[in-house]
Enzyme design. Structure first.
Site, PDB file in Angstrom:
ATOM      1  CD  GLU A  56      16.606  39.171 -33.688  1.00 22.12           C
ATOM      2  OE1 GLU A  56      17.008  40.279 -34.122  1.00 22.12           O
ATOM      3  OE2 GLU A  56      16.590  38.906 -32.476  1.00 22.12           O
ATOM      4  CB  CYS A  84      14.317  42.276 -28.165  1.00 20.08           C
ATOM      5  SG  CYS A  84      13.517  42.764 -29.709  1.00 20.08           S
TER       6      CYS A  84
HETATM    7 ZN   LIG Z   1      14.890  42.456 -31.584  1.00 20.01          ZN
END
Ligand SMILES: [Zn+2]
Length: 161
Positions: A56, A84
């Site tokens: 990302e 995350c």
């Molecule tokens: Zn991550």
């Protein structure tokens, strides 16, 4: 022609497969602006020796460079695995309004599994939808860990990251 959410996730999945082929946990991400993919990223932690090299963040960086600014308004982010806390924070910082993910991450997921950073009252709250091509995204991760013989025992969490 506007592609479907599944079509964009398929591109992210292709990047995840590319990560697996390079010996990385298979996670891939694309960022879409006005129907066009302007940011791509895949996990590169092992190759780059970089704990921050998540799919990302790399896609966000490329999209910012493409648009010539740090605000990714009017963009959608597609990632094969639930973000995350670091990446969810990056998504908030980049003001991305919409996020789509595939597989859940019971070990470190910050978009519903452990907590949901997008519902914590920060000024920017991206819209969130999980479960896009969930089976294919989960299967890609399972295959990788089986190959490594690291796949957890039944009933254990994946603890991917
Ligand atoms: Zn991550």
């Amino acid at each position: 022609m506007e592609l479907s959410h599944e079509d964009y996730m398929k591109v992210a999945l292709t990047l995840a497969k590319e990560a697996a082929a390079a010996g990385e946990v298979p996670v891939g991400c694309v960022i879409v602006h006005q129907g066009q993919i302007i940011g791509r990223g895949r996990n590169r932690r092992e190759e780059d020796h970089d704990a921050l090299a998540h799919a990302e963040l790399l896609a966000i960086r490329e999209a910012c460079q493409h648009l010539g600014g740090w605000r990714l308004a009017d963009c959608r982010l597609y990632v094969t695995l639930e973000p995350c806390p670091m990446c969810a924070g990056g998504i908030i910082s980049a003001r991305i309004p919409e996020v789509f993910y595939g597989a859940k991450d019971s070990g470190i997921g910050a978009c519903g599994s452990i907590l949901n950073l997008f519902e914590e009252g920060f000024r920017h709250r991206p819209k969130l939808r999980g479960g896009i091509l969930q089976e294919a995204c989960t299967e890609e991760l399972s295959r990788f860990f089986q190959t490594l013989r690291k796949f957890p025992e039944e009933g254990e969490d994946l603890k991917l990251l």
